[in-house]
Design an enzyme around this catalytic site. Structure first.
Site, PDB file in Angstrom:
ATOM      1  CD  GLU A 129      -3.041  -0.860  -0.045  1.00  0.00           C
ATOM      2  OE1 GLU A 129      -2.904   0.046  -0.814  1.00  0.00           O
ATOM      3  OE2 GLU A 129      -2.931  -1.947  -1.167  1.00  0.00           O
ATOM      4  CD1 TRP A 143      -9.942  11.779  -6.133  1.00  0.00           C
ATOM      5  CD2 TRP A 143     -11.606  11.535  -6.989  1.00  0.00           C
ATOM      6  NE1 TRP A 143     -10.897  12.019  -4.837  1.00  0.00           N
ATOM      7  CE2 TRP A 143     -12.211  11.668  -5.948  1.00  0.00           C
ATOM      8  CE3 TRP A 143     -12.996  11.364  -7.640  1.00  0.00           C
ATOM      9  CZ2 TRP A 143     -13.709  12.254  -5.200  1.00  0.00           C
ATOM     10  CZ3 TRP A 143     -14.365  11.163  -6.950  1.00  0.00           C
ATOM     11  CH2 TRP A 143     -14.590  12.199  -6.371  1.00  0.00           C
ATOM     12  CD1 TRP A 202      -1.396  -0.078  -3.539  1.00  0.00           C
ATOM     13  CD2 TRP A 202      -2.362   1.111  -5.742  1.00  0.00           C
ATOM     14  NE1 TRP A 202      -1.705  -0.670  -4.363  1.00  0.00           N
ATOM     15  CE2 TRP A 202      -2.327   0.293  -6.058  1.00  0.00           C
ATOM     16  CE3 TRP A 202      -1.341   2.320  -6.961  1.00  0.00           C
ATOM     17  CZ2 TRP A 202      -2.622  -0.759  -7.111  1.00  0.00           C
ATOM     18  CZ3 TRP A 202      -2.497   1.359  -7.564  1.00  0.00           C
ATOM     19  CH2 TRP A 202      -2.766   0.223  -7.600  1.00  0.00           C
ATOM     20  CD1 TRP A 225     -11.936  12.052 -14.615  1.00  0.00           C
ATOM     21  CD2 TRP A 225     -10.935  13.252 -13.207  1.00  0.00           C
ATOM     22  NE1 TRP A 225     -11.060  13.095 -15.243  1.00  0.00           N
ATOM     23  CE2 TRP A 225      -9.946  13.173 -13.725  1.00  0.00           C
ATOM     24  CE3 TRP A 225      -9.608  13.723 -11.897  1.00  0.00           C
ATOM     25  CZ2 TRP A 225      -9.379  13.678 -14.368  1.00  0.00           C
ATOM     26  CZ3 TRP A 225      -9.386  14.605 -12.295  1.00  0.00           C
ATOM     27  CH2 TRP A 225      -7.665  14.710 -13.522  1.00  0.00           C
ATOM     28  CD1 TRP A 262     -16.391  15.320 -17.529  1.00  0.00           C
ATOM     29  CD2 TRP A 262     -17.531  13.672 -16.516  1.00  0.00           C
ATOM     30  NE1 TRP A 262     -15.354  14.748 -17.465  1.00  0.00           N
ATOM     31  CE2 TRP A 262     -15.878  13.395 -17.496  1.00  0.00           C
ATOM     32  CE3 TRP A 262     -17.874  12.198 -15.629  1.00  0.00           C
ATOM     33  CZ2 TRP A 262     -15.692  11.835 -16.603  1.00  0.00           C
ATOM     34  CZ3 TRP A 262     -16.914  11.814 -15.486  1.00  0.00           C
ATOM     35  CH2 TRP A 262     -15.980  11.299 -16.151  1.00  0.00           C
ATOM     36  CG  ASN A 264      -8.188   3.143  -0.218  1.00  0.00           C
ATOM     37  OD1 ASN A 264      -8.627   3.892  -0.627  1.00  0.00           O
ATOM     38  ND2 ASN A 264      -8.110   1.611   0.005  1.00  0.00           N
TER      39      ASN A 264
END
Ligand code: FAD
Length: 466
Positions: free
Chosen positions: A269, A376, A272, A353, A300, A335
């Protein structure tokens, strides 16, 4: 002529394993430190919640620096002007900083470096916030990584330098007053819940390793459990560096081999975060442009009412509202729920987003220039290594799976606390008698869902396919 060293602090608000500070303290001359809340064009300023954290963190660091003879100054304005000015004021022969990785920040640092060098100042920069810097890790073809798993495999094989040990101390001074206003009234919810600063960061890590790491692989997905480290704001501001975490986990595994599996899961993690920084460095402004350009052609929806309902945790979908309220009240969200709330916004509501990323940027204490836009984009499907566009989370089944008794929902959405477990993730399906008994009037005490999940899923699939 007497000379000094100026350390420009950025996202490295710590004493331990701080390469720029350690290098400065090796010299006999005075050391000054400065933090600049930058207003230069093109640079992203911290949002509201992050700024609360930042100020507290600087207050903590101020005392620790003074104990080592380092005077900290706080400035707001253009670093392009402030840093060269301060170098002159403090008669600095050297200016040191730890590197940042966003394209705008790097360009900016390059220009400042050039100006300082013209003034005859020696400038050095260091790696203070990554295990491996983006240019030191590449695929076999020599290209940047776009997929996490091979990136992680490569990262694991890299030699990671040990954290810097003890650093020199100059004589202590009295800590100067820092020139910023106290926290705004709304910050109470944040300040109450978090201990801020380097000492707190070290404690949080050691408590996590002692008490939670063993169960991390199972508990990390359950929002009701305190199953994750909550290191994110500490890492965001560099109150602790990833090398310190890396070696703490490695040493633990060496002494307790049974922790190897959990330790690896946790480090993956942390990796990441490294991957997000890899993308931040190699891609073009990931907070503004979709990494897969075709996503910028999507039409959008503009739906201010829905956006506000989402922001305030009033969507009528319990797990979403719980997450958005946790965020609003504490500056942090679990998360799993970050993924669900982002999916509802970008898929079911078909809202850009970037609107969600901006809201998180303003409200998260850990709002991170790499992790936030990269995550995102991962959820929206536009990211380098994103989930395929047709994977759309269902917030009801996800809620039932990861918050089975509804405890998380009940904690943050108290209107629903008396609903039976069966309905707590889908109150609109409960019959009138059940709602009555739970004291719930949909549309009055708690909203009806602002979007029909099945139909909006179809709409998203359709739009994204096109
Ligand atoms: P732990 O599970 O204990 O993980 C340890 C550390 O690893 C974290 O502190 C973080 O630095 C890193 N990490 C963990 N998961 C991820 C991930 N998926 N991506 C990148 N790094 C990760 N994280 C931020 O730090 N800042 C953000 O602004 C941010 N925005 C996000 C937005 C969305 C839409 C999503 C889905 C995720 C976002 N994340 C962000 C990633 C992740 O949710 C948080 O890092 C994590 O919840 C922080 O809690 P923790 O420290 O207890 O995590």
């Amino acid at each position: 002529m007497a000379s000094s060293t100026l350390v420009w602090l950025r996202n490295d608000l710590r004493i331990a394993d701080n390469p720029a500070l350690a290098a400065a303290l090796k010299h006999e001359e005075p050391v000054h430190a400065v933090y600049v809340l930058e207003t230069d064009r093109g640079l992203r300023r911290p949002g509201g919640a992050a700024k609360v954290w930042l100020h507290k963190s600087l207050e903590a660091l101020n005392g620790d620096l003074a104990a080592r003879g380092v005077r900290l100054s706080y400035r707001e304005g253009e670093s392009g002007k402030i840093i060269p000015d301060m170098a002159r004021e403090t008669k600095a022969g050297r200016v040191y900083w730890n590197r940042r990785y966003d394209p705008a920040g790097r360009g900016h640092d390059g220009a400042i470096k050039k100006e300082l060098k013209c003034d005859g100042v020696a400038v050095e920069s260091f790696n203070g916030s990554l295990l491996v810097e983006p240019w030191d890790i590449a695929t076999q073809q020599g290209t940047p990584y776009g997929v996490f798993t091979p990136f992680w495999k490569a990262l694991r094989d890299k030699p990671i330098p040990e954290p810097i040990g003890r650093i020199e101390k100059h004589g202590a001074i009295t800590a100067p007053a820092l020139d910023f206003d106290g926290p705004p009234g709304w910050a109470d919810g944040i300040l109450k819940r978090w201990a801020i600063g380097e000492d707190a960061a070290k404690r949080v890590l050691s408590d996590f390793l002692d008490d939670l790491l063993a169960d991390y692989p199972n508990d990390r997905d359950l929002p009701r459990k305190d199953g994750t480290s909550r290191m994110s704001p500490h890492l965001r501001f560099g109150e602790i560096g990833p090398r310190q975490i890396w070696f703490a986990v490695r040493h633990l595994i060496d002494s307790k081999p049974s922790m190897a599996g959990a330790g690896e899961t946790f480090l993956s993690e942390v990796a990441w975060r490294e991957f997000s920084y890899h993308l931040l460095y190699h891609r073009d402004d990931i907070a503004r442009h979709s990494m897969q350009g075709r996503f910028d052609e999507i039409e959008w929806r503009t739906d201010t009412k829905a956006l506000h309902a989402w922001q305030k945790g009033q969507t009528g979908i319990p797990i979403i509202d719980a997450g958005m309220r946790q965020l609003w009240q504490t500056g942090w969200m679990h998360n799993r729920v970050r993924m669900l709330t982002a999916s509802l916004l970008t898929k079911n509501l078909l809202i850009d987003w970037r609107k969600g990323e901006n809201w998180f940027w303003d409200t998260l204490v850990d709002a991170d220039p790499a992790n936030n836009p990269a995550s995102w984009q991962w959820v929206a499907g536009s990211g380098a290594d994103a989930a395929p566009y047709f994977r759309i989370f269902n917030p009801v089944t996800q809620g039932e799976k990861f918050d089975p008794g509804g405890d998380y929902v009940r904690e943050w959405v108290p209107e629903l606390k008396d609903l039976p477990d069966k309905w707590v993730h889908k109150p609109w399906l409960a019959d009138a008698g059940t709602l009555d008994k739970a004291g719930l009037k949909l549309g009055t005490t708690y909203p009806e869902p602002i979007v029909e999940l099945k139909a909006s899923r179809e709409r998203a699939l359709d739009t994204l396919k096109r």
